[in-house]
Design a protein around this motif. Structure first.
Motif, mmCIF file in Angstrom:
data_model
loop_
_atom_site.group_PDB
_atom_site.id
_atom_site.type_symbol
_atom_site.label_atom_id
_atom_site.label_comp_id
_atom_site.label_asym_id
_atom_site.label_seq_id
_atom_site.Cartn_x
_atom_site.Cartn_y
_atom_site.Cartn_z
ATOM 1 N N GLN A 1 0.834 -1.173 0.026
ATOM 2 C CA GLN A 1 -0.140 0.021 0.092
ATOM 3 C C GLN A 1 0.874 1.181 0.119
ATOM 4 O OE1 GLN A 1 -1.719 0.920 3.609
ATOM 5 N NE2 GLN A 1 0.196 0.680 4.485
ATOM 6 N N ALA A 2 2.297 1.235 0.254
ATOM 7 C CA ALA A 2 2.979 2.541 0.147
ATOM 8 C C ALA A 2 4.119 2.369 -0.635
ATOM 9 C CB ALA A 2 3.243 3.036 1.551
ATOM 10 N N SER A 3 4.581 3.416 -1.232
ATOM 11 C CA SER A 3 6.003 3.317 -1.762
ATOM 12 C C SER A 3 6.840 4.336 -1.238
ATOM 13 C CB SER A 3 5.636 3.963 -3.367
ATOM 14 O OG SER A 3 5.020 3.383 -4.008
ATOM 15 N N LEU A 4 8.338 4.008 -1.101
ATOM 16 C CA LEU A 4 9.273 4.471 -0.456
ATOM 17 C C LEU A 4 10.184 5.130 -1.357
ATOM 18 C CD1 LEU A 4 10.432 1.676 2.144
ATOM 19 C CD2 LEU A 4 9.159 3.852 2.710
ATOM 20 N N ASP A 5 10.743 6.429 -0.886
ATOM 21 C CA ASP A 5 11.615 7.440 -1.688
ATOM 22 C C ASP A 5 12.645 7.245 -1.420
ATOM 23 O OD1 ASP A 5 9.548 8.295 -3.546
ATOM 24 O OD2 ASP A 5 8.970 9.987 -2.090
ATOM 25 N N ALA A 6 13.325 6.434 -0.234
ATOM 26 C CA ALA A 6 14.379 6.319 0.542
ATOM 27 C C ALA A 6 14.581 4.920 0.880
ATOM 28 C CB ALA A 6 14.733 7.376 1.639
ATOM 29 N N THR A 7 15.752 4.204 1.315
ATOM 30 C CA THR A 7 15.974 3.028 2.064
ATOM 31 C C THR A 7 15.783 3.184 3.215
ATOM 32 O OG1 THR A 7 17.507 2.839 0.142
ATOM 33 C CG2 THR A 7 17.784 1.156 1.850
ATOM 34 N N VAL A 8 14.930 2.149 3.645
ATOM 35 C CA VAL A 8 14.691 2.174 5.273
ATOM 36 C C VAL A 8 15.031 0.721 5.848
ATOM 37 C CG1 VAL A 8 13.082 2.391 7.010
ATOM 38 C CG2 VAL A 8 12.847 3.847 4.869
ATOM 39 N N ILE A 9 16.035 0.824 6.849
ATOM 40 C CA ILE A 9 16.186 -0.501 7.745
ATOM 41 C C ILE A 9 15.071 -0.547 8.718
ATOM 42 C CG2 ILE A 9 17.585 -1.763 9.494
ATOM 43 C CD1 ILE A 9 20.178 -0.288 8.007
ATOM 44 N N VAL A 10 14.295 -1.875 8.569
ATOM 45 C CA VAL A 10 13.426 -2.114 9.587
ATOM 46 C C VAL A 10 13.805 -3.303 10.533
ATOM 47 C CG1 VAL A 10 11.103 -3.121 9.759
ATOM 48 C CG2 VAL A 10 11.489 -1.722 8.024
ATOM 49 N N ARG A 11 13.927 -3.111 11.691
ATOM 50 C CA ARG A 11 14.318 -3.933 12.783
ATOM 51 C C ARG A 11 12.979 -4.704 13.228
ATOM 52 N NH1 ARG A 11 19.523 -3.651 13.828
ATOM 53 N NH2 ARG A 11 20.637 -1.779 13.400
ATOM 54 N N GLU A 12 13.332 -5.667 13.904
ATOM 55 C CA GLU A 12 12.374 -6.540 14.530
ATOM 56 C C GLU A 12 11.775 -5.457 15.729
ATOM 57 O OE1 GLU A 12 11.326 -10.713 16.867
ATOM 58 O OE2 GLU A 12 12.890 -10.632 15.208
ATOM 59 N N PRO A 13 10.573 -5.199 16.071
ATOM 60 C CA PRO A 13 10.247 -4.163 17.118
ATOM 61 C C PRO A 13 10.550 -4.786 18.588
ATOM 62 C CG PRO A 13 8.122 -5.356 16.227
ATOM 63 C CD PRO A 13 9.259 -5.554 15.322
ATOM 64 N N GLU A 14 10.781 -4.009 19.314
ATOM 65 C CA GLU A 14 10.746 -4.452 20.718
ATOM 66 C C GLU A 14 9.375 -4.591 21.314
ATOM 67 O OE1 GLU A 14 13.081 -1.281 23.011
ATOM 68 O OE2 GLU A 14 14.805 -1.527 21.437
ATOM 69 N N ALA A 15 9.621 -5.547 22.420
ATOM 70 C CA ALA A 15 8.413 -5.721 23.075
ATOM 71 C C ALA A 15 8.629 -6.753 24.327
ATOM 72 C CB ALA A 15 7.189 -6.512 22.170
ATOM 73 N N SER A 16 7.573 -6.359 25.317
ATOM 74 C CA SER A 16 8.058 -7.441 26.515
ATOM 75 C C SER A 16 7.691 -8.981 26.137
ATOM 76 C CB SER A 16 6.753 -7.150 27.518
ATOM 77 O OG SER A 16 5.432 -7.470 27.134
ATOM 78 N N ARG A 17 8.267 -9.659 26.743
ATOM 79 C CA ARG A 17 8.119 -11.347 26.373
ATOM 80 C C ARG A 17 6.773 -11.553 26.347
ATOM 81 N NH1 ARG A 17 11.687 -14.819 30.260
ATOM 82 N NH2 ARG A 17 10.930 -13.196 31.822
ATOM 83 N N LEU A 18 5.882 -11.043 27.048
ATOM 84 C CA LEU A 18 4.270 -11.404 27.007
ATOM 85 C C LEU A 18 3.785 -10.913 25.627
ATOM 86 C CD1 LEU A 18 2.256 -12.745 28.572
ATOM 87 C CD2 LEU A 18 1.723 -10.418 29.475
ATOM 88 N N PHE A 19 4.117 -9.832 25.113
ATOM 89 C CA PHE A 19 3.465 -9.354 23.828
ATOM 90 C C PHE A 19 4.251 -9.721 22.597
ATOM 91 C CE2 PHE A 19 2.308 -5.092 26.360
ATOM 92 C CZ PHE A 19 1.256 -5.913 26.923
ATOM 93 N N GLY A 20 5.557 -9.872 22.762
ATOM 94 C CA GLY A 20 6.249 -10.216 21.646
ATOM 95 C C GLY A 20 6.743 -11.708 21.319
ATOM 96 N N GLY A 21 6.201 -12.649 21.982
ATOM 97 C CA GLY A 21 6.387 -13.908 21.895
ATOM 98 C C GLY A 21 5.480 -14.912 21.015
ATOM 99 N N ARG A 22 5.339 -16.115 21.359
ATOM 100 C CA ARG A 22 4.264 -16.763 20.479
ATOM 101 C C ARG A 22 2.941 -16.941 21.231
ATOM 102 N NH1 ARG A 22 6.777 -21.937 17.832
ATOM 103 N NH2 ARG A 22 4.611 -22.117 17.123
#
Length: 198
Positions: free
Chosen positions: A39-60
């Motif tokens: 849905q979106a185009s980029l005009d520059a190069t962007v590094i996307v890291r894995e987001p930070e989260a607590s273990r409760l929100f970020g796990g399985r």
């Protein structure tokens, strides 16, 4: 002989302790975000890291807040991968190839104009309502200066009260949050002029 008998008794006692531990519960269903529409185009190069989260929100595991405010794991349902990894992949997939730029995973080791630092502040269920909250910061990759920040949130109502329906609603809330972050990055990651002097 006494030493042998003592060791044998200790091993038997240890084996007895291990055998009474509960077996890990196998989930009834594994859920994922599914394909994201580009849905979106980029005009520059962007590094996307894995987001930070607590273990409760970020796990399985999938968590739900009860009426007292306590968070509990929802039985029988889990994510197919960690929630944060699925969000990273979903964001990378949300950008089309029509622009001059591209979004790349941090693991690639490539250089870029910008870097996205983001954190999942909420990714839980409350009854049959799914909630997602993300704080996102776009940084200039070379200087680490903050270019822009935003907070996005979304809610989705489950089609029923089953844990499967609630998990699907949480996936939808997560997709909506990722779409908002995608729009934010596309709007703020402007092309950087070539400074090579050529």
């Amino acid at each position: 002989m006494i030493r042998f008998l003592t060791i044998s008794a200790l091993l038997a006692a240890t084996a007895a302790c291990v055998s009474v531990l509960p077996e890990p519960e196998t989930p009834d269903g594994l859920y994922r975000f599914g394909a994201m529409a580009q849905q979106a185009s980029l005009d520059a190069t962007v590094i996307v890291r894995e987001p930070e989260a607590s273990r409760l929100f970020g796990g399985r595991a999938i968590a739900a807040e009860d009426s007292t405010g306590a968070l509990r794991l929802v039985r029988g349902v889990e994510w197919a991968d960690s929630a944060t990894r699925m969000m990273q992949v979903a964001l990378l997939d949300s950008f089309d190839s029509d622009g001059k730029g591209v979004a790349i995973a941090a693991e690639s080791g490539a250089t870029a104009d910008y870097e996205l630092a983001w954190r999942v502040s909420d990714f839980t269920l409350s009854g049959t309502t799914a909630r997602c909250g993300i704080e996102a910061t776009l940084l200039a990759a070379r200087t680490r200066d903050v270019v822009a920040q935003t907070n996005v949130s979304s809610r989705a109502d489950a089609s029923g009260s089953s844990n499967a329906s609630r998990a699907q609603a949480l996936a939808e809330a997560g997709r909506t949050c990722v779409r908002e972050v995608s729009r934010f990055v596309a709007a703020r990651a402007v092309a950087i002029p070539d400074q090579s002097g050529e």
